[in-house]
Design an enzyme around this catalytic site. Structure first.
Site, PDB file in Angstrom:
ATOM      1  N   LYS A  22      35.670   9.140 -29.472  1.00  0.00           N
ATOM      2  CA  LYS A  22      35.758  10.238 -28.488  1.00  0.00           C
ATOM      3  C   LYS A  22      37.156  10.320 -27.890  1.00  0.00           C
ATOM      4  CE  LYS A  22      34.268   9.475 -24.169  1.00  0.00           C
ATOM      5  NZ  LYS A  22      35.226   9.760 -23.082  1.00  0.00           N
ATOM      6  N   ASN A  23      37.722   9.165 -27.509  1.00  0.00           N
ATOM      7  CA  ASN A  23      38.984   9.200 -26.771  1.00  0.00           C
ATOM      8  C   ASN A  23      40.193   9.427 -27.660  1.00  0.00           C
ATOM      9  OD1 ASN A  23      37.496   8.963 -24.499  1.00  0.00           O
ATOM     10  ND2 ASN A  23      37.816   6.769 -24.244  1.00  0.00           N
ATOM     11  N   ARG A  96      37.902  14.711 -17.904  1.00  0.00           N
ATOM     12  CA  ARG A  96      39.223  14.210 -17.567  1.00  0.00           C
ATOM     13  C   ARG A  96      40.240  14.635 -18.614  1.00  0.00           C
ATOM     14  NH1 ARG A  96      41.519  11.528 -14.277  1.00  0.00           N
ATOM     15  NH2 ARG A  96      43.250  10.165 -14.736  1.00  0.00           N
ATOM     16  N   CYS A 120      34.423  10.716 -15.006  1.00  0.00           N
ATOM     17  CA  CYS A 120      33.491   9.778 -14.373  1.00  0.00           C
ATOM     18  C   CYS A 120      34.080   9.282 -13.053  1.00  0.00           C
ATOM     19  CB  CYS A 120      33.301   8.581 -15.279  1.00  0.00           C
ATOM     20  SG  CYS A 120      32.223   8.953 -16.615  1.00  0.00           S
ATOM     21  N   ARG A 125      41.793   7.692 -10.362  1.00  0.00           N
ATOM     22  CA  ARG A 125      42.243   8.422 -11.566  1.00  0.00           C
ATOM     23  C   ARG A 125      43.409   9.369 -11.250  1.00  0.00           C
ATOM     24  NH1 ARG A 125      37.738   8.145 -15.167  1.00  0.00           N
ATOM     25  NH2 ARG A 125      39.254   8.196 -16.830  1.00  0.00           N
ATOM     26  N   ILE A 127      47.212  11.201 -11.584  1.00  0.00           N
ATOM     27  CA  ILE A 127      47.966  11.612 -12.781  1.00  0.00           C
ATOM     28  C   ILE A 127      49.467  11.570 -12.501  1.00  0.00           C
ATOM     29  CG2 ILE A 127      46.097  13.026 -13.746  1.00  0.00           C
ATOM     30  CD1 ILE A 127      47.644  15.490 -12.778  1.00  0.00           C
ATOM     31  N   ASP A 309      36.125  -0.209 -20.914  1.00  0.00           N
ATOM     32  CA  ASP A 309      34.966   0.630 -21.267  1.00  0.00           C
ATOM     33  C   ASP A 309      33.809  -0.179 -21.813  1.00  0.00           C
ATOM     34  OD1 ASP A 309      36.885   3.501 -22.459  1.00  0.00           O
ATOM     35  OD2 ASP A 309      36.448   2.723 -20.463  1.00  0.00           O
ATOM     36  N   ARG A 401      27.872  12.539 -22.718  1.00  0.00           N
ATOM     37  CA  ARG A 401      29.293  12.915 -22.829  1.00  0.00           C
ATOM     38  C   ARG A 401      29.987  12.113 -23.918  1.00  0.00           C
ATOM     39  NH1 ARG A 401      32.349  12.394 -17.354  1.00  0.00           N
ATOM     40  NH2 ARG A 401      34.008  12.795 -18.861  1.00  0.00           N
TER      41      ARG A 401
END
Ligand code: EPZ
Length: 434
Positions: A22-23, A96, A120, A125, A127, A309, A401
């Site tokens: 996914k990432n 995100r 999440c 988080r 930036i 994770d 997700r």
């Protein structure tokens, strides 16, 4: 509201095939808009986050087509180059990875406007490192009304950028913004995750000039233009790790197929350390456990350290092990929210600052649970599968997700899990399996 209902206590055995990462997919799908030509991307995980990002890319004006559930065609040539371009809709604020469109659109058009990312709730988080990178390339970045980030530049010129923290998102975003810049960009203290390498390899397959991805110094030499490409995404190391800990926690025996064992080394070595058996093959790993596992210490770190994770999934396994374990979460500020839920199943965990002290118990008992975020939700599923009796897990939208057909894959391993819409569905499940 959809929930999982689970009848625990079964050992999970059999084979499971892992989807695309996914990432890596989120960075690659955004990167595809950097060319006007068609990109065909295979092994895309069919999960909510990738579906949402593809909808946003289509809303920008790109031509997006699902060739099948795991293969998409993206053609960015139809995206209008205008300052009216804005990525902001209900969907995109939920994920995100929307910020990857900042780097891609800035890199392509020298202009981008994207709604601030959601994601999440595992920490602040920020930036700031993304913005630092864009500004180092010559962009002016503002946060305007309604939480939109606007980045614009007359031209983008390569620079030497030292990351203050190791950040996956900012490393990818700076790569996206600099591949078409003038001259050379060096990213020092870069993240080294497998998905960074996958995004760099994808960009290089389009004609970019990126060297050093996977090390802490990435060198990008700007090129004039990028072309279309065909590319297949690497397997998801975190989905693989989730099924590895599922085997360990349920005393099972699972062959996890379509993986790159090298990407799983931190997870494999920890599972071996606590007494599970991990056998590595070329593109699969087999995990077995028989009887109670042992305790250990874990500190989450950027790759190749133990991945954050996988922290909740490992905590669930250790909370059933013999003895006292300690997990220290060094990446995010708020990644122990599952502990309260787990305590309701009988786990004995005490959170002290960014560490959790875990005193192993023999068994969990089933309970009605709520998933607090993506990976914690997956960890609660593992706990419910290991527990005696019935559990329900609400807010499974978080889990959807990042995991494709999660309940279907678990059922194929002998787990008793269903998606229930109503309490009546829960009762029917209980009557059927009880
Ligand atoms: C990516 O998030 C992943 N998400 C996360 O996976 C993963 O946990 C994380 O990397 C770490 O591996 C996606 O790829 C979509 P970071 P990201 O930037 O990029 C701080 C999942 O479960 N930081 O590497 O947001 C930040 O606060 C998700 O799939 C800054 O201070 O993570 C954190 O403490 C959850 N300033 C640390 O760096 C910045 O500008 C690492 O964050 C950026 C980050």
């Amino acid at each position: 509201m959809e929930k999982y209902v689970i009848n625990g206590g079964k050992t999970l055995e059999g084979e499971v095939t892992i989807a695309g990462a996914k990432n890596a997919a989120l960075g690659i799908l955004a990167a595809a808009v950097l060319t006007d030509e068609e990109c065909i991307i295979d092994n895309v995980p069919y999960v909510e986050d990738t579906k949402v990002l593809l909808r946003a890319i289509e809303n920008l004006g790109a031509r997006v087509k699902y060739i099948d559930n795991h293969t998409v065609s993206i053609c960015g040539g139809t995206i209008p180059n205008s300052e009216d371009l804005c990525v902001d809709d209900d969907y995109i604020r939920k994920i995100r990875a929307s910020y990857y469109l900042l780097g891609a659109l800035l890199g392509k058009f020298k202009y981008a406007q994207v709604a601030l990312p959601g994601g999440c709730d595992i920490g602040l988080r920020p930036i700031d490192q993304h913005i630092k990178g864009f500004e180092a390339l010559g962009a002016k970045v503002d946060i305007v009304n309604g939480g939109k980030v606007v980045a614009k530049a007359d031209k983008l010129v390569g620079n030497h950028i030292y990351m203050d923290v190791v950040t996956v998102g900012a490393t990818i975003n700076i790569m996206l913004a600099s591949v078409l810049a003038e001259g050379k960009t060096t990213i020092e203290n870069a993240a080294k995750e497998p998905h960074i390498v996958d995004v760099a390899n994808f960009l290089n397959s389009m004609g970019a000039n990126i060297k050093g991805a996977g090390t802490d110094v990435i060198r990008i030499r700007g090129v004039q233009k990028l072309k279309g490409t065909e590319y297949s995404i690497i397997p998801d190391q975190i989905e693989a790790g989730t099924f590895m800990t599922m085997a360990a926690a349920t005393n099972g025996d699972i062959l996890i197929k379509n993986v790159i064992p090298k990407h799983l080394e931190a997870i494999s070595s920890k599972l071996t350390e606590i007494g599970a058996t991990v056998i590595e093959y070329d593109d699969s790993v087999r995990v077995m456990a028989d009887g109670r596992l042992k305790s250990t210490q874990i500190k989450t770190l950027p790759y190749p350290g133990f991945p954050t994770d996988m922290q909740p999934q490992m905590a669930v396994t250790l909370a059933l092990s013999q003895g006292t374990s300690v997990i220290t979460e060094s990446i995010f500020e708020n990644r122990f929210k599952y502990v309260n839920e787990l305590s309701r199943m009988g786990a004995r965990i005490k959170v002290e600052g960014n560490s959790a002290v875990i005193n192993g118990v023999e068994k969990y008992t089933g309970a009605n649970l709520v998933a607090p975020d993506l990976r914690a939700g997956a960890a609660l599923v593992i706990a419910a599968l290991a527990a005696d009796g019935f559990s329900t897990i609400e807010d499974i939208k978080y889990i959807l997700r990042g995991y494709e057909d999660f309940d279907g894959k678990i059922r194929a391993l002998g787990g008793q899990i269903e998606v229930a819409d109503t309490d009546r569905d829960v009762q029917k499940f209980k009557l059927r399996v009880g």
